[in-house]
Design an enzyme around this catalytic site. Structure first.
Site, PDB file in Angstrom:
ATOM      1  CB  SER A 127      -0.931   0.002   1.218  1.00 21.87           C
ATOM      2  OG  SER A 127      -0.213   0.157   2.422  1.00 21.87           O
ATOM      3  CG  ASP A 172       7.472  -3.151  -2.897  1.00 17.45           C
ATOM      4  OD1 ASP A 172       7.695  -4.262  -3.411  1.00 17.45           O
ATOM      5  OD2 ASP A 172       7.470  -2.948  -1.659  1.00 17.45           O
TER       6      ASP A 172
END
Ligand code: ADP
Ligand code: MG
Length: 385
Positions: A127, A172
């Site tokens: 996230s 990421d």
């Protein structure tokens, strides 16, 4: 209500008009290539259909005002006086991205907007990278600098490393920036070259959250990094990426047993990750699943970053006839596993693995059937993409 509608509606309530832009940036799951990124190696993640969304409009001054629906909070900062983080708060991710972009010479304009996301926080689906890339895209929308996915990923990684003090590789941010619909992205973590390969059409990707988190992740991660660096020094190379499998096999005895196993994981995992590319290009779900199974065994036995909960959920998944293969994903010691499953059986698979994991551990798993989505984008207006 979709998140796009949610941020748009809240924007209208707050600012009395429709947003000028809506941007989104996805979370990710890594299919194979674990603990290889900091060894200059290969990773093979996909962007998932969960993302951070921001609805925004430019401001005339140089301030950013962000309203987080999820945090029930509203924060503001000035671009010419970025406040250093004391304890890390959600707004610090936005400030860190502003800092990194300015540090790379981009002249930023202010904006105000509404933010919400459905990447679960702290589950290992990143996230944080989704929030960073959505923020970078918001600045791009109002400031008009050129968007280069790899450059943006590097800026967001440096925000996380240097502004927030969180150690992470480039994976990421890179996959959130550069994901491709229905495809996974092979990333060379040394050159940042990418290659997108189609997911097998017969297969669905299911994320299996063990619902367990371990406190020792950071220290174990740093220790593994140090062990890999020591092993690469032993071989006289810049990173374990540079050790050929044959060289390793010939010289493995020179390493003490623990170091030998650590190095063997990284070297064999790089090999598996490159073989996964061939499996995907051939549409061979069974071959890809087998590589995932082997990856888990290597992470469990050689790299020792699995956990009883991860082993239990992976065993439950692999016991299903509909499963091509499952493995832990992410740093390990808890968090998520990922499974490649026959698409038409995915619903059934979810129910059966949930029951199996409950029986084995007494814990409730959280399972998501997911799809490979596009990377960071401006959703509205579409032409500015
Ligand atoms: P993850 O594994 O999900 O990346 P991190 O601890 O790295 O977990 O990052 C989670 C942090 O990112 C949250 O604590 C919060 O500060 C920020 N964050 C992520 N998503 C949101 C969101 N939708 N709204 C506000 N902050 C968010
Ligand atoms: Mg994170």
């Amino acid at each position: 209500m979709s998140l796009a509608s949610a941020v748009k509606a809240r924007f209208h309530t707050e600012f009395g008009e429709l947003p000028a832009f809506i941007v989104r940036a996805p979370g990710r799951v890594n299919l194979i290539g674990e603990h290889t990124d900091y060894n200059d190696g290969f990773v093979f993640p996909m962007a998932i259909d969960r993302a951070a969304w921001i609805a925004l409009r430019p401001r005339a001054d140089n301030r950013v005002l962000a309203i987080s629906i999820d945090m029930g909070d509203r924060r503001e900062f000035a671009l010419d006086d970025l406040p250093r983080p004391s304890t890390v708060d959600w707004i610090d991710y936005l400030i860190g991205v502003a800092w990194a972009l300015q540090g790379r010479g981009h002249a930023l304009r202010g904006w105000e907007g509404v933010l919400s996301g459905d990447v679960p926080i702290g589950s290992g689906l990143s996230s944080s990278a989704s929030l960073e890339l959505a923020t970078a895209r918001a600045f791009h929308a109002v400031s008009g600098f050129t968007w280069d996915a790899a450059a943006m990923a590097l800026a967001c990684q440096s925000a996380e490393n240097q502004w927030l003090g969180v150690n992470c590789g480039i994976m990421d941010q890179m996959i959130s920036a550069a994901g491709v619909q229905d495809r996974a992205l092979l990333i060379d973590c040394r050159s940042l070259e990418t290659y997108s390969a189609p997911l097998p059409p017969s297969a669905a990707v299911v994320i299996l959250d063990t619902n367990t988190r371990r406190g020792l992740v950071d220290s174990a991660y740093n220790q593994r990094r140090a062990q890999c660096e020591a092993a690469s020094r032993h071989f006289g190379v810049a990173a374990l990426r540079d050790v050929e499998r044959k060289t390793f096999e010939r010289r493995a005895d020179e390493l003490e047993p623990l170091m030998r196993r650590r190095a063997r994981h990284v070297i064999s995992e790089n090999k598996r990750t490159l073989r996964a590319r061939a499996a995907m290009d051939a549409g061979d779900a069974a071959a890809l699943g087998q590589l995932m199974v082997e990856s888990h065994i290597s992470l469990r036995d050689d790299f020792e970053v699995s956990s009883p909960a991860l082993d239990a959920i992976v065993d439950c998944a692999n016991a299903e006839a509909s499963c091509y293969g499952a493995r832990m994903t992410g740093a390990g010691f808890g968090g998520c596993a990922v499974a490649l499953v026959r698409a038409q059986s995915a619903g059934d698979f979810v129910e059966r693995v949930q029951a199996c994991y409950r029986a084995a551990t007494g814990n409730e798993a959280i399972l998501y059937i997911t799809a490979a989505s596009r990377g960071t984008e401006t959703v509205y207006p579409q032409a500015s993409n």
